[in-house]
Scaffold this active site. Structure first.
Site, PDB file in Angstrom:
ATOM      1  N   GLU A  61      -3.294   3.144   5.412  1.00 34.93           N
ATOM      2  CA  GLU A  61      -3.110   4.186   4.393  1.00 34.93           C
ATOM      3  C   GLU A  61      -3.968   5.412   4.684  1.00 34.93           C
ATOM      4  O   GLU A  61      -3.537   6.546   4.441  1.00 34.93           O
ATOM      5  CB  GLU A  61      -3.409   3.633   2.993  1.00 34.93           C
ATOM      6  CG  GLU A  61      -2.555   2.441   2.558  1.00 34.93           C
ATOM      7  CD  GLU A  61      -1.057   2.616   2.750  1.00 34.93           C
ATOM      8  OE1 GLU A  61      -0.565   3.757   2.714  1.00 34.93           O
ATOM      9  OE2 GLU A  61      -0.378   1.593   2.971  1.00 34.93           O
ATOM     10  N   GLY A  71       0.832  -1.191   0.000  1.00 36.39           N
ATOM     11  CA  GLY A  71       0.000   0.000   0.000  1.00 36.39           C
ATOM     12  C   GLY A  71       0.868   1.243   0.000  1.00 36.39           C
ATOM     13  O   GLY A  71       2.017   1.201   0.455  1.00 36.39           O
ATOM     14  N   HIS A 113      -2.185   7.577   7.016  1.00 37.52           N
ATOM     15  CA  HIS A 113      -1.204   8.434   6.332  1.00 37.52           C
ATOM     16  C   HIS A 113      -1.867   9.709   5.819  1.00 37.52           C
ATOM     17  O   HIS A 113      -1.317  10.808   5.970  1.00 37.52           O
ATOM     18  CB  HIS A 113      -0.592   7.711   5.126  1.00 37.52           C
ATOM     19  CG  HIS A 113       0.564   6.825   5.463  1.00 37.52           C
ATOM     20  ND1 HIS A 113       1.710   7.282   6.063  1.00 37.52           N
ATOM     21  CD2 HIS A 113       0.756   5.491   5.252  1.00 37.52           C
ATOM     22  CE1 HIS A 113       2.559   6.269   6.221  1.00 37.52           C
ATOM     23  NE2 HIS A 113       2.005   5.171   5.737  1.00 37.52           N
ATOM     24  N   CYS A 164       5.959  -0.382   6.922  1.00 36.22           N
ATOM     25  CA  CYS A 164       5.596   0.819   6.179  1.00 36.22           C
ATOM     26  C   CYS A 164       6.790   1.237   5.331  1.00 36.22           C
ATOM     27  O   CYS A 164       7.927   1.211   5.818  1.00 36.22           O
ATOM     28  CB  CYS A 164       5.231   1.930   7.156  1.00 36.22           C
ATOM     29  SG  CYS A 164       4.792   3.477   6.366  1.00 36.22           S
ATOM     30  N   LEU A 165       6.554   1.638   4.100  1.00 33.66           N
ATOM     31  CA  LEU A 165       7.661   2.038   3.231  1.00 33.66           C
ATOM     32  C   LEU A 165       8.359   3.302   3.751  1.00 33.66           C
ATOM     33  O   LEU A 165       9.496   3.571   3.387  1.00 33.66           O
ATOM     34  CB  LEU A 165       7.170   2.249   1.792  1.00 33.66           C
ATOM     35  CG  LEU A 165       6.687   0.974   1.065  1.00 33.66           C
ATOM     36  CD1 LEU A 165       6.135   1.318  -0.308  1.00 33.66           C
ATOM     37  CD2 LEU A 165       7.792  -0.068   0.945  1.00 33.66           C
TER      38      LEU A 165
HETATM   39 CO    CO Z   1       2.756   3.244   5.580  1.00 34.38          CO
END
Ligand code: CO
Length: 159
Positions: free
Chosen positions: A133, A46, A136, A90-91
């Site tokens: 997401e 995501g 975020h 999380c990226l």
């Molecule tokens: Co994330």
């Protein structure tokens, strides 16, 4: 398509709140495709637009059970029930994994990339991913979900 730069914690832009998208123009379509390419490149499941420093309410998902990636614009959770705990990554937090409490089942309204209104019921991984997401988009990250001990460990790790 273009690979976008993913903001990493503690970049303060991750705390910014995103705004709804009123018109799905070429810029938004290009953004969605670039976000998908960036997510797949980094093997994410995501990605939210403000992770690539664009404060608009759009997220892309890549959940195994689905044959294609999902683009979700202006998501709004209209119903939620039951809880579960699962490990999330999380990226924007490479190599960090923490246990987070989420709703197991959610009902979501959003518009798709063609401007069509969609109502979606999601559970388990899809539900977790959507909630992560949407956080975020509201400027909330895994950092906000960490215990004080984990926060201290992360700050040491980043030094
Ligand atoms: Co994330």
């Amino acid at each position: 398509m273009t690979l976008l730069k993913i903001l990493k914690y503690p970049n303060i832009s991750l705390k910014k709140k995103s705004e709804n998208i009123n018109i799905i123009n070429t810029d938004i379509k290009t953004l969605a495709l670039n976000m998908i390419e960036t997510m797949l490149f980094h093997k994410g499941i995501g990605l939210a637009a403000n992770q690539v420093n664009i404060q608009k309410n759009i997220i892309v998902l890549n959940i195994n059970n689905y044959t294609k990636q999902i683009i979700i614009i202006n998501p709004k959770i209209i119903n939620k029930k039951d809880f579960l705990f699962d490990i999330e990554g999380c990226l924007s937090f490479p190599d960090i994994f923490i246990k987070v409490k989420r709703n197991k089942n959610i009902k979501l309204k959003f518009i798709d990339i063609n401007g069509k209104k969609i109502t979606l019921k999601a559970n388990n991984l899809l539900s977790i991913c959507i909630q992560h997401e949407i956080d975020h988009l509201n400027g909330i990250t895994l950092y906000d979900k960490m215990s004080n001990l984990k926060k201290k460990m992360l700050e040491k790790y980043l030094k």
